[in-house]
Design a protein around this motif. Sequence first.
Motif, PDB file in Angstrom:
ATOM      1  N   ALA A   1       0.701  -1.243   0.009  1.00 47.78           N
ATOM      2  CA  ALA A   1      -0.040   0.069  -0.080  1.00 47.78           C
ATOM      3  C   ALA A   1       0.685   1.240   0.176  1.00 47.78           C
ATOM      4  O   ALA A   1       1.960   1.130   0.235  1.00 47.78           O
ATOM      5  CB  ALA A   1      -1.075   0.002   1.329  1.00 47.78           C
ATOM      6  N   ALA A   2       0.184   2.382  -0.395  1.00 53.10           N
ATOM      7  CA  ALA A   2       0.758   3.714  -0.189  1.00 53.10           C
ATOM      8  C   ALA A   2      -0.140   4.691  -0.356  1.00 53.10           C
ATOM      9  O   ALA A   2      -1.348   4.407  -0.950  1.00 53.10           O
ATOM     10  CB  ALA A   2       2.065   3.798  -1.188  1.00 53.10           C
ATOM     11  N   GLN A   3       0.164   5.824   0.149  1.00 54.28           N
ATOM     12  CA  GLN A   3      -0.847   6.951   0.150  1.00 54.28           C
ATOM     13  C   GLN A   3      -0.150   8.336  -0.453  1.00 54.28           C
ATOM     14  O   GLN A   3       1.027   8.574   0.247  1.00 54.28           O
ATOM     15  CB  GLN A   3      -1.558   7.546   1.544  1.00 54.28           C
ATOM     16  N   LEU A  36       3.475   0.262  -7.518  1.00 53.39           N
ATOM     17  CA  LEU A  36       4.159   0.626  -6.194  1.00 53.39           C
ATOM     18  C   LEU A  36       5.479   0.560  -6.281  1.00 53.39           C
ATOM     19  O   LEU A  36       5.932  -0.664  -6.658  1.00 53.39           O
ATOM     20  CB  LEU A  36       3.584   0.275  -4.942  1.00 53.39           C
ATOM     21  N   ASP A  76       4.910   8.560  -0.925  1.00 53.73           N
ATOM     22  CA  ASP A  76       4.077   8.107   0.057  1.00 53.73           C
ATOM     23  C   ASP A  76       4.050   9.206   1.458  1.00 53.73           C
ATOM     24  O   ASP A  76       5.091   9.637   1.455  1.00 53.73           O
ATOM     25  CB  ASP A  76       4.529   6.638   0.793  1.00 53.73           C
ATOM     26  N   VAL A 128       1.662   8.253   6.351  1.00 56.67           N
ATOM     27  CA  VAL A 128       0.559   8.172   7.376  1.00 56.67           C
ATOM     28  C   VAL A 128       0.571   6.864   8.041  1.00 56.67           C
ATOM     29  O   VAL A 128       0.574   6.601   9.152  1.00 56.67           O
ATOM     30  CB  VAL A 128      -0.730   8.439   6.718  1.00 56.67           C
ATOM     31  N   ASN A 129       1.193   5.709   7.174  1.00 56.28           N
ATOM     32  CA  ASN A 129       1.129   4.382   7.742  1.00 56.28           C
ATOM     33  C   ASN A 129       2.431   3.699   7.796  1.00 56.28           C
ATOM     34  O   ASN A 129       3.090   3.814   6.780  1.00 56.28           O
ATOM     35  CB  ASN A 129       0.286   3.575   6.995  1.00 56.28           C
ATOM     36  N   ASN A 176       4.620   1.229   4.548  1.00 57.85           N
ATOM     37  CA  ASN A 176       4.174   1.287   3.181  1.00 57.85           C
ATOM     38  C   ASN A 176       5.120   1.372   1.887  1.00 57.85           C
ATOM     39  O   ASN A 176       6.499   1.390   2.447  1.00 57.85           O
ATOM     40  CB  ASN A 176       3.444   2.737   3.189  1.00 57.85           C
ATOM     41  N   TYR A 177       4.832   1.127   0.674  1.00 55.58           N
ATOM     42  CA  TYR A 177       5.670   1.344  -0.354  1.00 55.58           C
ATOM     43  C   TYR A 177       6.121   3.079  -0.282  1.00 55.58           C
ATOM     44  O   TYR A 177       5.448   3.555   0.356  1.00 55.58           O
ATOM     45  CB  TYR A 177       5.286   0.807  -1.678  1.00 55.58           C
ATOM     46  N   PHE A 226       6.492   4.971  -3.217  1.00 56.01           N
ATOM     47  CA  PHE A 226       6.230   5.744  -4.372  1.00 56.01           C
ATOM     48  C   PHE A 226       4.895   4.755  -5.044  1.00 56.01           C
ATOM     49  O   PHE A 226       5.093   3.646  -5.148  1.00 56.01           O
ATOM     50  CB  PHE A 226       7.341   5.899  -5.409  1.00 56.01           C
TER      51      PHE A 226
END
Lengths: 97, 97
Positions: A92-94, B7, B44, B47-48, B51-52, B54
């Motif tokens: 995941a990513a945001q 990602l 990215d 926030v988490n 994560n990945y 990009f």
Amino acid sequence: MFRHVVLFTWADDATDEQRAAVATELGRLPGIIPEIRSYTLGTDAGVNPGNYEFALVADFDSADDYLVYRDHPAHQAVIAQYVKPILASRSAAQYSY
Amino acid sequence: MFRHVVLFTWADDATDEQRAAVATELGRLPGIIPEIRSYTLGTDAGVNPGNYEFALVADFDSADDYLVYRDHPAHQAVIAQYVKPILASRSAAQYSY
């Protein structure tokens, strides 16, 4: 916009019904969580080898609105009841755009 | 629409300039490849955890148009010159919505 991207692969023994239920149950969330601005999901099209099996892209007005979604009980219930039982891997990513 | 999601994570020794160049060079592709309907990318947001680093989401009218993008020399040049030299891991999927 603030965009959330997540990719899943499923356990080998996940049934077709279990895989389909993830899409069905996640697809209900835009009707439950008003912070969702855009929500698309789908099973990998099979064009490229080595892909993940399922993708979801969700847009929000802000990171805070994404957090409302992330932590919403209805979302957490779908994760617990439908995603985690068949989950093999998650990426995941945001990002803001 | 046909959506491509990818990602990336970068090698630990990738410089800030190298990481930024990926976004800059990929960002030129919508001006070069007319089959691209929508193209968003970003680092990215942090926030988490886990994560990945990009993410890129690109939309096309069809799977065939995605393949034009995938195999386009300008895209392949960015991959070869900017992505692969710093790539640690990649996850992707494509789906219709």
